[in-house]
Design an enzyme around this catalytic site. Structure first.
Site, PDB file in Angstrom:
ATOM      1  N   PHE A 107     -73.723  -5.758 -40.933  1.00 27.99           N
ATOM      2  CA  PHE A 107     -72.797  -6.232 -41.963  1.00 27.99           C
ATOM      3  C   PHE A 107     -71.410  -6.435 -41.381  1.00 27.99           C
ATOM      4  O   PHE A 107     -70.459  -5.757 -41.763  1.00 27.99           O
ATOM      5  CB  PHE A 107     -72.756  -5.221 -43.111  1.00 27.99           C
ATOM      6  CG  PHE A 107     -74.118  -4.853 -43.638  1.00 27.99           C
ATOM      7  CD1 PHE A 107     -74.856  -5.761 -44.394  1.00 27.99           C
ATOM      8  CD2 PHE A 107     -74.674  -3.620 -43.357  1.00 27.99           C
ATOM      9  CE1 PHE A 107     -76.115  -5.428 -44.873  1.00 27.99           C
ATOM     10  CE2 PHE A 107     -75.939  -3.278 -43.837  1.00 27.99           C
ATOM     11  CZ  PHE A 107     -76.658  -4.189 -44.593  1.00 27.99           C
ATOM     12  N   SER A 153     -72.126  12.618 -42.451  1.00 33.51           N
ATOM     13  CA  SER A 153     -70.754  12.459 -41.990  1.00 33.51           C
ATOM     14  C   SER A 153     -69.829  13.642 -42.316  1.00 33.51           C
ATOM     15  O   SER A 153     -69.166  14.177 -41.414  1.00 33.51           O
ATOM     16  CB  SER A 153     -70.199  11.137 -42.540  1.00 33.51           C
ATOM     17  OG  SER A 153     -68.825  11.073 -42.397  1.00 33.51           O
ATOM     18  N   HIS A 166     -70.061   3.339 -49.275  1.00 25.24           N
ATOM     19  CA  HIS A 166     -68.929   2.689 -49.935  1.00 25.24           C
ATOM     20  C   HIS A 166     -68.701   3.145 -51.369  1.00 25.24           C
ATOM     21  O   HIS A 166     -67.794   2.656 -52.036  1.00 25.24           O
ATOM     22  CB  HIS A 166     -69.104   1.165 -49.897  1.00 25.24           C
ATOM     23  CG  HIS A 166     -68.931   0.583 -48.509  1.00 25.24           C
ATOM     24  ND1 HIS A 166     -68.686   1.378 -47.421  1.00 25.24           N
ATOM     25  CD2 HIS A 166     -68.957  -0.683 -48.059  1.00 25.24           C
ATOM     26  CE1 HIS A 166     -68.580   0.595 -46.351  1.00 25.24           C
ATOM     27  NE2 HIS A 166     -68.741  -0.652 -46.695  1.00 25.24           N
ATOM     28  N   HIS A 207     -63.474  -0.790 -42.972  1.00 22.87           N
ATOM     29  CA  HIS A 207     -64.159  -2.051 -43.263  1.00 22.87           C
ATOM     30  C   HIS A 207     -64.397  -2.204 -44.766  1.00 22.87           C
ATOM     31  O   HIS A 207     -64.387  -1.232 -45.506  1.00 22.87           O
ATOM     32  CB  HIS A 207     -65.506  -2.115 -42.522  1.00 22.87           C
ATOM     33  CG  HIS A 207     -66.043  -3.505 -42.424  1.00 22.87           C
ATOM     34  ND1 HIS A 207     -67.362  -3.831 -42.648  1.00 22.87           N
ATOM     35  CD2 HIS A 207     -65.402  -4.669 -42.128  1.00 22.87           C
ATOM     36  CE1 HIS A 207     -67.515  -5.133 -42.466  1.00 22.87           C
ATOM     37  NE2 HIS A 207     -66.343  -5.673 -42.160  1.00 22.87           N
ATOM     38  N   ASP A 208     -64.589  -3.453 -45.172  1.00 22.26           N
ATOM     39  CA  ASP A 208     -64.897  -3.807 -46.567  1.00 22.26           C
ATOM     40  C   ASP A 208     -63.757  -3.456 -47.522  1.00 22.26           C
ATOM     41  O   ASP A 208     -63.975  -2.964 -48.638  1.00 22.26           O
ATOM     42  CB  ASP A 208     -66.219  -3.160 -47.010  1.00 22.26           C
ATOM     43  CG  ASP A 208     -67.366  -3.565 -46.095  1.00 22.26           C
ATOM     44  OD1 ASP A 208     -67.655  -4.772 -46.006  1.00 22.26           O
ATOM     45  OD2 ASP A 208     -67.945  -2.683 -45.435  1.00 22.26           O
TER      46      ASP A 208
HETATM   47  N1  SAH Z   1     -71.192  -0.626 -39.184  1.00 25.05           N
HETATM   48  C1  SAH Z   1     -72.502  -1.153 -39.527  1.00 25.05           C
HETATM   49  C2  SAH Z   1     -72.787  -1.109 -41.010  1.00 25.05           C
HETATM   50  C3  SAH Z   1     -72.819   0.270 -41.613  1.00 25.05           C
HETATM   51  S1  SAH Z   1     -73.626   0.279 -43.185  1.00 25.05           S
HETATM   52  C4  SAH Z   1     -72.663  -2.571 -38.987  1.00 25.05           C
HETATM   53  O1  SAH Z   1     -71.859  -3.013 -38.158  1.00 25.05           O
HETATM   54  O2  SAH Z   1     -73.579  -3.275 -39.374  1.00 25.05           O
HETATM   55  C5  SAH Z   1     -73.231   1.898 -43.769  1.00 25.05           C
HETATM   56  C6  SAH Z   1     -73.981   3.016 -43.068  1.00 25.05           C
HETATM   57  O3  SAH Z   1     -73.415   4.250 -43.500  1.00 25.05           O
HETATM   58  C7  SAH Z   1     -75.479   3.115 -43.372  1.00 25.05           C
HETATM   59  O4  SAH Z   1     -76.220   2.946 -42.197  1.00 25.05           O
HETATM   60  C8  SAH Z   1     -75.658   4.516 -43.966  1.00 25.05           C
HETATM   61  O5  SAH Z   1     -76.843   5.179 -43.549  1.00 25.05           O
HETATM   62  C9  SAH Z   1     -74.430   5.238 -43.458  1.00 25.05           C
HETATM   63  N2  SAH Z   1     -74.040   6.383 -44.274  1.00 25.05           N
HETATM   64  C10 SAH Z   1     -73.783   6.397 -45.610  1.00 25.05           C
HETATM   65  N3  SAH Z   1     -73.451   7.634 -46.008  1.00 25.05           N
HETATM   66  C11 SAH Z   1     -73.496   8.439 -44.897  1.00 25.05           C
HETATM   67  C12 SAH Z   1     -73.265   9.831 -44.663  1.00 25.05           C
HETATM   68  N4  SAH Z   1     -72.912  10.664 -45.640  1.00 25.05           N
HETATM   69  N5  SAH Z   1     -73.419  10.303 -43.404  1.00 25.05           N
HETATM   70  C13 SAH Z   1     -73.780   9.482 -42.388  1.00 25.05           C
HETATM   71  N6  SAH Z   1     -74.000   8.145 -42.550  1.00 25.05           N
HETATM   72  C14 SAH Z   1     -73.867   7.631 -43.790  1.00 25.05           C
HETATM   73 MG    MG Z   2     -69.042  -2.731 -43.647  1.00 25.53          MG
END
Ligand code: SAH
Ligand code: MG
Length: 226
Positions: free
Chosen positions: A27, A133, A153, A178-179
């Protein structure tokens, strides 16, 4: 007229990594990926720089950031639990059924992430962290030269990432989000709210933007270096 001399090896490598990043599923529009790379190149100038991204998915942004890590001698930690965010689950627009592990019925992007990093030849500069995270943030202690927030998000995960990770950005270090959509018609609010909070805190100043990518630089507070 084109220059008949062969391109220097680093140009060839840069082009290869750019093509790999563009081809990876994820993304991140090409121009935003390029801006992310350029911002990380600035951060990589400090010795033994540490980069960290929250939200690895299939490794797309990790290749942009990994390219900057390789070029500067930095190391990127690419963090994700690899089960996808709320918006990636079945029934949501960003769902990809090919990423569901048939034995668990859950999304698992780790095999794709690994294939992307191995295919780009970036294992020496990109280290995966598999986990939640906020849990990792609560035990983290290395000051970050560059932190990229692109995880969940929704309100709760986005704020948890901001609260957990932004304090780890060293004075003079960079925070990218991002976003970020100032117009609610373009996308969800939480990343925009984090960006506003960072500016309102007085600890960060704007240091560039491209599309929905916002780059900030820490001018006060944060974890002291060393
Ligand atoms: N940076 C990526 C897109 C990330 S999409 C790109 O370049 O395409 C968002 C990601 O955040 C997902 O893979 C999801 O698994 C992760 N995510 C969401 N909540 C999270 C959490 N609490 N701990 C770790 N990862 C998380
Ligand atoms: Mg993004």
């Amino acid at each position: 007229m084109t220059d008949p001399r062969p391109a220097p090896a680093e140009d060839t490598r840069r082009e290869f990594l750019r093509a790999r990043a563009r081809a990876a599923s994820g993304f991140m529009p090409d121009d935003e990926g390029e801006a992310l790379y350029e911002a990380a190149m600035r951060a990589g100038r400090s010795p033994s720089a540490t980069f960290l991204e929250i939200g690895a998915w299939c490794g797309k942004s990790a290749v942009y950031l990994g390219a900057a890590a390789e070029a500067t001698g930095a190391v990127l930690f690419s963090l994700d639990h690899h089960h996808g965010s709320e918006e990636n689950q079945a029934g949501w627009p960003h769902h990809d059924p090919s990423l569901v592990d048939p034995t668990t019925g859950r999304i698992d992007t780790l095999p794709r992430w690994r294939a992307t990093i191995v295919g780009a030849g970036l294992e020496h500069r990109v280290v995966g962290i598999v986990g939640d995270s906020p849990t990792v943030a609560s035990r983290w202690s290395t000051p970050l030269d560059f932190c990229f927030i692109d995880g969940g998000h929704g309100t709760e995960p986005a704020w948890a990432d901001y609260r957990g990770w932004s304090p780890h950005v060293r004075p003079g270090g960079w925070l990218a989000i991002h976003d970020v959509f100032p117009d609610p018609a373009d996308g969800g609010r939480p990343p925009y709210e984090l960006w506003c909070a960072a500016l309102e805190s007085g600890e960060f100043v704007e240091d560039g933007e491209c599309g929905s990518l916002r780059v900030l630089r820490r001018v006060a507070g944060g974890t002291p270096a060393g």
